[in-house]
Scaffold this motif. Structure first.
Motif, PDB file in Angstrom:
ATOM      1  N   THR A   1      -4.697   2.152   5.943  1.00  0.00           N
ATOM      2  CA  THR A   1      -5.092   2.470   4.860  1.00  0.00           C
ATOM      3  C   THR A   1      -5.977   1.933   4.509  1.00  0.00           C
ATOM      4  O   THR A   1      -7.025   1.811   4.000  1.00  0.00           O
ATOM      5  CB  THR A   1      -3.852   2.894   4.037  1.00  0.00           C
ATOM      6  OG1 THR A   1      -2.977   4.163   4.255  1.00  0.00           O
ATOM      7  CG2 THR A   1      -4.016   2.526   2.462  1.00  0.00           C
TER       8      THR A   1
ATOM      9  N   ALA B   1      -2.573   9.015   2.393  1.00  0.00           N
ATOM     10  CA  ALA B   1      -1.603   8.744   1.740  1.00  0.00           C
ATOM     11  C   ALA B   1      -0.518   9.403   1.310  1.00  0.00           C
ATOM     12  O   ALA B   1       0.708   8.738   1.477  1.00  0.00           O
ATOM     13  CB  ALA B   1      -2.389   8.196   0.143  1.00  0.00           C
TER      14      ALA B   1
ATOM     15  N   THR C   1      -1.589   3.062  -3.338  1.00  0.00           N
ATOM     16  CA  THR C   1      -3.138   3.640  -3.247  1.00  0.00           C
ATOM     17  C   THR C   1      -3.319   4.492  -3.842  1.00  0.00           C
ATOM     18  O   THR C   1      -5.090   5.238  -4.167  1.00  0.00           O
ATOM     19  CB  THR C   1      -2.580   3.565  -1.850  1.00  0.00           C
ATOM     20  OG1 THR C   1      -1.809   2.762  -1.333  1.00  0.00           O
ATOM     21  CG2 THR C   1      -3.507   4.203  -0.558  1.00  0.00           C
TER      22      THR C   1
ATOM     23  N   ARG D   1       1.261  -1.482   0.604  1.00  0.00           N
ATOM     24  CA  ARG D   1      -0.472  -0.211  -0.184  1.00  0.00           C
ATOM     25  C   ARG D   1       0.821   0.831  -0.476  1.00  0.00           C
ATOM     26  O   ARG D   1       1.093   2.027   1.457  1.00  0.00           O
ATOM     27  CB  ARG D   1      -1.210   0.360   1.369  1.00  0.00           C
ATOM     28  CG  ARG D   1      -2.113  -1.016   1.174  1.00  0.00           C
ATOM     29  CD  ARG D   1      -2.442  -1.702   2.221  1.00  0.00           C
ATOM     30  NE  ARG D   1      -2.879  -2.736   2.180  1.00  0.00           N
ATOM     31  CZ  ARG D   1      -3.359  -4.139   2.681  1.00  0.00           C
ATOM     32  NH1 ARG D   1      -2.297  -3.703   4.691  1.00  0.00           N
ATOM     33  NH2 ARG D   1      -4.026  -4.464   3.055  1.00  0.00           N
TER      34      ARG D   1
END
Length: 421
Positions: free
Chosen positions: A344, A318, A270, A266
């Protein structure tokens, strides 16, 4: 955190945008918008060819921190630029993302130089496709329950018939993996297996690289989904051969390597996902406007606004997470924040699931009907919003269930007592 784009980033953006426009407007025009979650079955041959085209352009492996494998090297902000432009161009869903974004960073962090030299060039050229052999019927989000075994056979390497690179010894892999995305297309699978008989939990696991072209030793069975498609599979290993030289991080160190890989899962990707989410949200908003629901139903209108606001929060989270990973730009690194990947996953899983529910709410009763006539002889078809709703039912399960993510945050970040087992 100041996460801005400089002059060099905008020059990079112009180059990426021009390259994508030139290729997607030509031989690959038919692949635009095809593939991705819920429609991974679309455009297979074109998308495999697209991977090779990306490789020829050097666009695979931007975040590897090295350009030694035929790939370009890009800063973290340039990786974000490429991700944004790729998504906005509606470029085909990637077949090679598992090799590029999961295995490659893992080899760079834990593999030997020989393993990097053997496997990274094929990934960078878009030629070698990979799948992930983690989950099992009795070990989904809790990988410590892995039962697939790999037994070292010191004298089997030269007679395996699998080509070069097997060395003087090899492992025989036996067991079952499940929910294996793209196993029906993959050339290789990285497999978490138990190499120490009698071991339990995190101990005795190894991370092996297994070639998929082993008829009679590996069987791939598609799993049919609610959407009617089969994007992931069951994989059965019956004495499949893996070279002893293809154990990443050393025998018995599989848990450490596997957890390191999940930290890469991730990252910049993302942001690509979130741009796709924004397009889906825009489709739901258009549907609400066309039907008049956005005007007549204030509760639904409030839900639409909330979805937009939460998506913006996810983007900034993010970027914050990427910014805290350091300046190296290694793809997907989450730095020292052990809970960042879990946070996340929790954020986007529930958000996307609510979007699917919202898509059905906007449609009303019409959401229950297919776009055409249905009969037993003619199976139902789904439109984009119906597929979105059905696929998002799995968002809080695959990639690590919500329950497991909350346990990780509680135990590893907050220091709460471990769950009783």
């Amino acid at each position: 955190m100041d996460f801005g784009f400089g002059v060099e980033d905008e020059e990079f953006r112009a180059e990426a945008r021009a390259w994508l426009a030139g290729r997607l407007g030509g031989d690959f025009a038919g692949a635009v918008g095809r593939g991705g979650p819920g429609s991974e079955h679309e455009g297979g041959p074109e998308r495999r060819a697209w991977e090779r085209e990306l490789g020829r352009g050097g666009w695979i492996g931007l975040g590897w921190g090295s350009d030694a494998y035929g790939n370009r090297r890009a800063t973290l902000t340039q990786q974000v630029v490429w991700a944004e432009e790729y998504a906005r161009a509606r470029a085909p869903g990637r077949y090679g993302h598992i090799g590029e974004n999961l295995l490659a960073p893992t080899l760079l962090a834990h593999g030997t130089q020989e393993q990097r030299d053997e496997f990274l060039p094929g990934i960078a050229r878009g030629e070698a496709l990979w799948c992930q052999g983690y989950s099992e019927p009795g070990a989904g989000s809790d990988l410590a329950g892995v039962r697939t075994s790999a037994v070292l056979d010191a004298g089997s390497g030269s007679g395996s018939g699998l080509g070069s690179g097997l060395g003087s010894g090899s492992y025989r892999v036996t067991g079952q993996k499940i929910w294996t995305s793209l196993a029906h297309e993959a050339d290789w699978c990285f497999v978490l297996a138990r190499t120490e008989p009698g071991s339990r939990g995190h101990a005795g696991l190894s991370f092996l690289l297994v070639p998929m072209d082993q008829p009679g030793r590996i069987e791939v069975r598609p799993i049919r989904q609610l959407t009617g498609t089969s994007e992931f599979n069951e994989v059965f290993f019956d004495g499949a051969v893996a070279s002893a030289s293809h154990v990443v991080g050393g025998a018995g160190n599989g848990w450490r390597v596997a957890m390191g890989l999940l930290g890469f899962e991730r990252g910049v990707s993302t942001l690509v996902q979130q741009i796709g989410f924004a397009e889906e949200l825009a489709g739901v908003v258009r549907c609400a406007l066309d039907s008049g629901a956005a005007v007549s139903d204030p509760v639904l209108r409030d839900r639409l606004v909330r979805q937009w606001a939460e998506l913006r929060v996810m983007r900034w989270n993010a970027l914050r997470t990427l910014g805290s990973s350091g300046s190296s730009g290694t793809s997907g690194s989450s730095g020292g924040d052990a809970g960042a990947p879990s946070v996340t996953k929790l954020l986007w899983g529930r958000w996307h699931q609510r979007l699917g529910e919202l898509a059905m709410g906007v449609r009303g009763a019409a959401a229950a009907a297919g776009p055409g006539d249905w009969s037993e002889e003619s199976p139902y078809e789904l439109d984009a919003l119906q597929r979105l709703f059905l696929f998002t039912r799995a968002d809080t399960i695959y990639g690590g269930s919500d329950e497991i993510q909350r346990n990780i945050i509680a135990e590893r970040v907050l220091g709460l007592p471990r769950e009783a087992r």
